[in-house]
Scaffold this motif. Structure first.
Motif, PDB file in Angstrom:
ATOM      1  N   THR A   1      -2.025  -3.269   7.033  1.00  0.00           N
ATOM      2  CA  THR A   1      -2.602  -1.926   7.058  1.00  0.00           C
ATOM      3  C   THR A   1      -3.389  -1.668   8.328  1.00  0.00           C
ATOM      4  N   ASP A   2      -4.209  -2.628   8.722  1.00  0.00           N
ATOM      5  CA  ASP A   2      -5.113  -2.447   9.852  1.00  0.00           C
ATOM      6  C   ASP A   2      -4.492  -2.806  11.189  1.00  0.00           C
ATOM      7  N   VAL A   3      -3.249  -3.248  11.175  1.00  0.00           N
ATOM      8  CA  VAL A   3      -2.606  -3.632  12.433  1.00  0.00           C
ATOM      9  C   VAL A   3      -1.336  -2.794  12.618  1.00  0.00           C
ATOM     10  N   CYS A   4      -0.194  -3.307  12.160  1.00  0.00           N
ATOM     11  CA  CYS A   4       1.079  -2.647  12.461  1.00  0.00           C
ATOM     12  C   CYS A   4       1.231  -1.294  11.772  1.00  0.00           C
ATOM     13  N   ILE A   5       0.726  -1.147  10.549  1.00  0.00           N
ATOM     14  CA  ILE A   5       0.784   0.166   9.894  1.00  0.00           C
ATOM     15  C   ILE A   5      -0.095   1.163  10.634  1.00  0.00           C
ATOM     16  N   HIS A   6      -1.315   0.776  10.937  1.00  0.00           N
ATOM     17  CA  HIS A   6      -2.250   1.677  11.620  1.00  0.00           C
ATOM     18  C   HIS A   6      -1.704   2.117  12.973  1.00  0.00           C
ATOM     19  N   TYR A   7      -1.250   1.169  13.787  1.00  0.00           N
ATOM     20  CA  TYR A   7      -0.804   1.524  15.131  1.00  0.00           C
ATOM     21  C   TYR A   7       0.501   2.314  15.098  1.00  0.00           C
ATOM     22  N   THR A   8       1.355   2.040  14.117  1.00  0.00           N
ATOM     23  CA  THR A   8       2.567   2.845  13.958  1.00  0.00           C
ATOM     24  C   THR A   8       2.208   4.268  13.547  1.00  0.00           C
TER      25      THR A   8
ATOM     26  N   ALA B   1       3.031   7.684  15.524  1.00  0.00           N
ATOM     27  CA  ALA B   1       3.739   8.768  14.828  1.00  0.00           C
ATOM     28  C   ALA B   1       2.974  10.079  15.002  1.00  0.00           C
ATOM     29  N   HIS B   2       1.663  10.007  14.849  1.00  0.00           N
ATOM     30  CA  HIS B   2       0.816  11.193  15.008  1.00  0.00           C
ATOM     31  C   HIS B   2       0.916  11.752  16.426  1.00  0.00           C
ATOM     32  N   GLN B   3       0.862  10.876  17.405  1.00  0.00           N
ATOM     33  CA  GLN B   3       0.895  11.319  18.801  1.00  0.00           C
ATOM     34  C   GLN B   3       2.262  11.843  19.208  1.00  0.00           C
ATOM     35  N   LEU B   4       3.300  11.457  18.469  1.00  0.00           N
ATOM     36  CA  LEU B   4       4.652  11.977  18.711  1.00  0.00           C
ATOM     37  C   LEU B   4       4.948  13.193  17.835  1.00  0.00           C
ATOM     38  N   ASP B   5       3.909  13.703  17.162  1.00  0.00           N
ATOM     39  CA  ASP B   5       3.975  14.936  16.374  1.00  0.00           C
ATOM     40  C   ASP B   5       4.734  14.812  15.056  1.00  0.00           C
ATOM     41  N   TYR B   6       4.845  13.600  14.525  1.00  0.00           N
ATOM     42  CA  TYR B   6       5.361  13.432  13.165  1.00  0.00           C
ATOM     43  C   TYR B   6       4.206  13.575  12.170  1.00  0.00           C
ATOM     44  N   HIS B   7       4.521  14.033  10.978  1.00  0.00           N
ATOM     45  CA  HIS B   7       3.611  13.899   9.849  1.00  0.00           C
ATOM     46  C   HIS B   7       3.848  12.503   9.278  1.00  0.00           C
ATOM     47  N   PHE B   8       2.781  11.792   8.943  1.00  0.00           N
ATOM     48  CA  PHE B   8       2.975  10.470   8.341  1.00  0.00           C
ATOM     49  C   PHE B   8       2.261  10.406   7.001  1.00  0.00           C
ATOM     50  N   ARG B   9       2.847   9.632   6.106  1.00  0.00           N
ATOM     51  CA  ARG B   9       2.297   9.395   4.779  1.00  0.00           C
ATOM     52  C   ARG B   9       2.263   7.885   4.548  1.00  0.00           C
ATOM     53  N   THR B  10       1.082   7.328   4.461  1.00  0.00           N
ATOM     54  CA  THR B  10       0.922   5.896   4.201  1.00  0.00           C
ATOM     55  C   THR B  10       0.746   5.682   2.709  1.00  0.00           C
ATOM     56  N   VAL B  11       1.602   4.858   2.118  1.00  0.00           N
ATOM     57  CA  VAL B  11       1.562   4.599   0.675  1.00  0.00           C
ATOM     58  C   VAL B  11       0.523   3.503   0.442  1.00  0.00           C
ATOM     59  N   THR B  12      -0.648   3.898  -0.023  1.00  0.00           N
ATOM     60  CA  THR B  12      -1.812   3.016   0.005  1.00  0.00           C
ATOM     61  C   THR B  12      -1.676   1.778  -0.879  1.00  0.00           C
ATOM     62  N   ASP B  13      -0.881   1.862  -1.956  1.00  0.00           N
ATOM     63  CA  ASP B  13      -0.707   0.700  -2.817  1.00  0.00           C
ATOM     64  C   ASP B  13       0.532  -0.111  -2.457  1.00  0.00           C
ATOM     65  N   LEU B  14       1.193   0.250  -1.344  1.00  0.00           N
ATOM     66  CA  LEU B  14       2.325  -0.537  -0.856  1.00  0.00           C
ATOM     67  C   LEU B  14       2.096  -0.988   0.583  1.00  0.00           C
ATOM     68  N   VAL B  15       0.826  -1.032   0.973  1.00  0.00           N
ATOM     69  CA  VAL B  15       0.440  -1.664   2.237  1.00  0.00           C
ATOM     70  C   VAL B  15      -0.651  -2.685   1.940  1.00  0.00           C
ATOM     71  N   VAL B  16      -0.684  -3.738   2.723  1.00  0.00           N
ATOM     72  CA  VAL B  16      -1.670  -4.806   2.541  1.00  0.00           C
ATOM     73  C   VAL B  16      -2.281  -5.112   3.902  1.00  0.00           C
ATOM     74  N   GLY B  17      -3.608  -5.216   3.949  1.00  0.00           N
ATOM     75  CA  GLY B  17      -4.295  -5.477   5.207  1.00  0.00           C
ATOM     76  C   GLY B  17      -4.644  -6.937   5.391  1.00  0.00           C
ATOM     77  N   SER B  18      -5.322  -7.217   6.499  1.00  0.00           N
ATOM     78  CA  SER B  18      -5.761  -8.585   6.771  1.00  0.00           C
ATOM     79  C   SER B  18      -7.075  -8.896   6.063  1.00  0.00           C
ATOM     80  N   GLY B  19      -7.582  -7.937   5.307  1.00  0.00           N
ATOM     81  CA  GLY B  19      -8.781  -8.089   4.500  1.00  0.00           C
ATOM     82  C   GLY B  19      -9.094  -6.749   3.868  1.00  0.00           C
ATOM     83  N   GLN B  20      -9.798  -6.745   2.743  1.00  0.00           N
ATOM     84  CA  GLN B  20     -10.045  -5.493   2.030  1.00  0.00           C
ATOM     85  C   GLN B  20     -10.845  -4.509   2.874  1.00  0.00           C
TER      86      GLN B  20
END
Length: 228
Positions: free
Chosen positions: A155-162, A166-185
Motif C-alpha cells: 500500500t505504502d510503496v508500489c500501490i501509492h506510487y502507482t 495515475a493521478h498525474q496522468l489524469d486517470y481516476h484511481f480507486r484503491t480497494v482498501t481491503d485488497l491492499v497490504v502495506g509494510s505496516g499498519q
C-alpha cells in the motif's frame, strides 16, 4: 490582509460504499507475488516488518479477477522483476528493503490463480510505480480507460506510487482498501490518507467493486474458445 492558506487534512480514510467510476474501467493487479508460498518475503533487515493479511487477501484477489473477467472488464497484471546482477534495481536498496523480486526466484512468481490469459497484459516493472519505464499508460489508453482499480501491494510503496502516477496522468484511481497490504499498519493507513488527499473518491471496498460489477452484463461468449 490575505487569508492564510490552511492545507486540507484527511481525517477519514474509510472506503466509500460505491465505486463511482468515470468512463471505462481497468483492474490493475500490482505485485501480488510470492509464487503461492505462505511466507515468501522473509525480512532482510532487523527493522523490516510486514503487515498481516496477505494470506487472506490473495484468494480474494483471485476471486475479484475472475469477477472482472466474467463481465469482460479488462485486467492488467503487474510484476516487479530484477535481474540477478541487480543492474536494474537502482536506488531501491537505499531504503528499508533488501534484495527482492529477483528473476528466477520462485518468490518472484505471481500468486497462483493470477496468471494472465493470452489476451491479457503482464507488465514487468523495475521500479515501484507500475507506470515508470513501462507500457502501462499505452495499454490503458488502448483500452480507453479513464478509471483504474488498484489491488495488491504494498500500500505504502508500489500501490501509492502507482496511484500518484495515475493521478498525474489524469486517470481516476480507486484503491480497494481491503485488497491492499502495506509494510505496516501505520504506513498502510498513511498511504491511504495520502491517496485520498489526491482524489476524494479514491478509496473503496471490495464489496463496492463487486456491487458495481453485478450491475454489468455478462461478457459475451467467445465461440472460438467453446469450439477449441
Amino acid at each position: 490582509m490575505p487569508q492564510e492558506h490552511t492545507p486540507l487534512q484527511v481525517v477519514d480514510w474509510s472506503p466509500a460504499d460505491e465505486l463511482r467510476p468515470v468512463g471505462d474501467v481497468v483492474l490493475v493487479v500490482v505485485d501480488i507475488q510470492g509464487g503461492g508460498q505462505n511466507n515468501p518475503f522473509v525480512p532482510s533487515k532487523p527493522e523490516q516488518t510486514f503487515m498481516p493479511g496477505r494470506e487472506e487477501r490473495n484468494p480474494r484477489a483471485v476471486e475479484l479477477v475472475a469477477a472482472f473477467r466474467a463481465k469482460g472488464v479488462p485486467v492488467v497484471f503487474i510484476q516487479e522483476v530484477h535481474k540477478p546482477s541487480l543492474v536494474d534495481i537502482g536506488r531501491e536498496l537505499d531504503g528499508n528493503e533488501g534484495v527482492h523480486c529477483v528473476e528466477g526466484d520462485p518468490r518472484t512468481d505471481l500468486h497462483p490463480g493470477l496468471d494472465p490469459r493470452p489476451e491479457e497484459y503482464l507488465i514487468r516493472k523495475r521500479r515501484y510505480s507500475a507506470f515508470f519505464g513501462t507500457e502501462l499508460d499505452l495499454v490503458l489508453r488502448g483500452y480507453g480507460a479513464q478509471t483504474v482499480v488498484l489491488i495488491g501491494g504494498m500500500t505504502d510503496v508500489c500501490i501509492h506510487y502507482t496511484a500518484v502516477d495515475a493521478h498525474q496522468l489524469d486517470y481516476h484511481f480507486r484503491t480497494v482498501t481491503d485488497l491492499v497490504v502495506g509494510s505496516g499498519q501505520e504506513l498502510h493507513d498513511a498511504a491511504l490518507r495520502a491517496m485520498k488527499y489526491l482524489q476524494r473518491d479514491s478509496l473503496v471496498s471490495s464489496r463496492s467493486v463487486h456491487d458495481w460489477l453485478a450491475t454489468l452484463p455478462a461478457a459475451p461468449l467467445d465461440l472460438t474458445k467453446e469450439s477449441a
